[in-house]
Design a protein around this motif. Structure first.
Motif, PDB file in Angstrom:
ATOM      1  N   GLY A  57       1.079  -0.881  -0.201  1.00  0.00           N
ATOM      2  CA  GLY A  57       0.264   0.126   0.128  1.00  0.00           C
ATOM      3  C   GLY A  57       1.246   1.245   0.100  1.00  0.00           C
ATOM      4  O   GLY A  57       2.372   1.069  -0.010  1.00  0.00           O
ATOM      5  N   SER A  58       0.199   2.252  -0.103  1.00  0.00           N
ATOM      6  CA  SER A  58       0.619   3.655   0.189  1.00  0.00           C
ATOM      7  C   SER A  58       0.523   4.747   1.515  1.00  0.00           C
ATOM      8  O   SER A  58      -1.179   4.543   1.079  1.00  0.00           O
ATOM      9  N   LEU A  59       0.976   5.570   1.657  1.00  0.00           N
ATOM     10  CA  LEU A  59       0.643   6.328   2.536  1.00  0.00           C
ATOM     11  C   LEU A  59       1.615   8.134   2.364  1.00  0.00           C
ATOM     12  O   LEU A  59       2.753   7.737   1.454  1.00  0.00           O
ATOM     13  N   ARG A  60       1.150   8.817   2.826  1.00  0.00           N
ATOM     14  CA  ARG A  60       1.494  10.374   2.211  1.00  0.00           C
ATOM     15  C   ARG A  60       2.207  11.119   3.893  1.00  0.00           C
ATOM     16  O   ARG A  60       0.737  10.708   4.673  1.00  0.00           O
ATOM     17  N   LEU A  61       2.818  11.586   3.630  1.00  0.00           N
ATOM     18  CA  LEU A  61       3.344  12.575   4.972  1.00  0.00           C
ATOM     19  C   LEU A  61       3.405  13.637   4.384  1.00  0.00           C
ATOM     20  O   LEU A  61       3.979  14.043   4.451  1.00  0.00           O
ATOM     21  N   SER A  62       3.417  14.717   6.118  1.00  0.00           N
ATOM     22  CA  SER A  62       2.798  16.045   5.545  1.00  0.00           C
ATOM     23  C   SER A  62       4.597  16.623   6.537  1.00  0.00           C
ATOM     24  O   SER A  62       3.757  16.123   7.742  1.00  0.00           O
ATOM     25  N   CYS A  63       4.579  17.255   6.670  1.00  0.00           N
ATOM     26  CA  CYS A  63       5.044  18.194   7.850  1.00  0.00           C
ATOM     27  C   CYS A  63       5.729  19.909   7.137  1.00  0.00           C
ATOM     28  O   CYS A  63       5.993  19.471   6.398  1.00  0.00           O
ATOM     29  N   ALA A  64       4.996  20.546   8.685  1.00  0.00           N
ATOM     30  CA  ALA A  64       4.604  22.455   7.772  1.00  0.00           C
ATOM     31  C   ALA A  64       6.035  22.858   9.490  1.00  0.00           C
ATOM     32  O   ALA A  64       5.821  22.603  10.916  1.00  0.00           O
ATOM     33  N   ALA A  65       6.401  23.867   8.783  1.00  0.00           N
ATOM     34  CA  ALA A  65       7.198  24.496   9.986  1.00  0.00           C
ATOM     35  C   ALA A  65       6.225  25.940   9.808  1.00  0.00           C
ATOM     36  O   ALA A  65       6.040  26.235   9.125  1.00  0.00           O
ATOM     37  N   SER A  66       6.726  25.964  11.091  1.00  0.00           N
ATOM     38  CA  SER A  66       5.518  27.202  11.773  1.00  0.00           C
ATOM     39  C   SER A  66       6.149  28.252  12.522  1.00  0.00           C
ATOM     40  O   SER A  66       7.012  27.669  13.554  1.00  0.00           O
ATOM     41  N   GLY A  67       6.156  29.562  12.347  1.00  0.00           N
ATOM     42  CA  GLY A  67       6.547  30.580  13.187  1.00  0.00           C
ATOM     43  C   GLY A  67       6.653  31.446  13.046  1.00  0.00           C
ATOM     44  O   GLY A  67       6.101  31.844  11.804  1.00  0.00           O
ATOM     45  N   SER A  68       8.055  32.503  13.275  1.00  0.00           N
ATOM     46  CA  SER A  68       7.977  33.682  12.629  1.00  0.00           C
ATOM     47  C   SER A  68       9.795  34.301  12.545  1.00  0.00           C
ATOM     48  O   SER A  68      10.351  33.390  12.752  1.00  0.00           O
ATOM     49  N   ASP A  69       9.718  34.798  11.503  1.00  0.00           N
ATOM     50  CA  ASP A  69      11.013  35.070  11.111  1.00  0.00           C
ATOM     51  C   ASP A  69      12.155  33.880  11.031  1.00  0.00           C
ATOM     52  O   ASP A  69      13.298  33.813  11.352  1.00  0.00           O
ATOM     53  N   PHE A  70      12.422  33.119  10.283  1.00  0.00           N
ATOM     54  CA  PHE A  70      12.813  32.280   9.832  1.00  0.00           C
ATOM     55  C   PHE A  70      13.215  32.312   8.486  1.00  0.00           C
ATOM     56  O   PHE A  70      11.928  31.858   8.209  1.00  0.00           O
ATOM     57  N   SER A  71      14.252  31.239   7.993  1.00  0.00           N
ATOM     58  CA  SER A  71      14.793  30.373   6.890  1.00  0.00           C
ATOM     59  C   SER A  71      14.590  28.684   6.728  1.00  0.00           C
ATOM     60  O   SER A  71      15.026  28.698   8.198  1.00  0.00           O
ATOM     61  N   ILE A  72      14.321  27.939   5.730  1.00  0.00           N
ATOM     62  CA  ILE A  72      14.588  26.621   5.987  1.00  0.00           C
ATOM     63  C   ILE A  72      15.161  26.406   4.988  1.00  0.00           C
ATOM     64  O   ILE A  72      15.672  26.449   3.899  1.00  0.00           O
ATOM     65  N   ASN A  73      16.292  25.269   6.012  1.00  0.00           N
ATOM     66  CA  ASN A  73      17.044  24.551   5.123  1.00  0.00           C
ATOM     67  C   ASN A  73      17.208  23.544   4.155  1.00  0.00           C
ATOM     68  O   ASN A  73      16.250  23.383   3.954  1.00  0.00           O
ATOM     69  N   ALA A  74      17.840  22.498   5.217  1.00  0.00           N
ATOM     70  CA  ALA A  74      17.064  21.742   3.986  1.00  0.00           C
ATOM     71  C   ALA A  74      16.033  20.438   4.585  1.00  0.00           C
ATOM     72  O   ALA A  74      16.295  20.828   6.382  1.00  0.00           O
TER      73      ALA A  74
END
Length: 119
Positions: free
Chosen positions: A16-33
């Protein structure tokens, strides 16, 4: 304060298949890897897949050809599409984000989401 929150996971049969999601939240930030790790009972946490801010990816050998990682930079999200799941994929999956905020880079982890693959 930056937070990383996962969603998805659950119980699925072999193949079977599944999908995982991930979200970053907050203020004044930037995401690298961003990436996904997993930890099965009695085992160490291991890298599953990782994606850089420019879209370069790398995968664990055990998931190559079955899992796909992608990200939406505008939404600060990373997705993991898992196909052809096997019982050996059963684990708690953790999202990780390397985030630059308040003058420093830090590693943030989600709370984990359970993936169970039945045979």
């Amino acid at each position: 304060q930056v937070q990383v929150v996962e969603s998805g996971g659950g119980l699925v049969q072999t193949g079977g298949s599944l999908r995982l999601s991930c979200a970053a939240s907050g203020s004044d930030f930037s995401i690298n890897a961003m990436g996904w790790y997993r930890q099965a009972p009695g085992k160490q946490r291991e890298l599953v897949a990782r994606i850089t801010s420019s879209g370069n990816t790398n995968y664990a050998d055990s998931v190559k050809g079955r899992f796909t990682i992608s990200r939406d930079n505008a939404k600060n999200m990373v997705l993991l599409r898992m196909n052809n799941l096997e019982p050996e994929d059963t684990a708690v999956y953790y999202c990780n984000a390397n985030i630059f905020t308040r003058g420093a880079s830090r590693s943030y982890w989600g709370q984990g989401t359970q993936v169970t693959v039945s045979s």
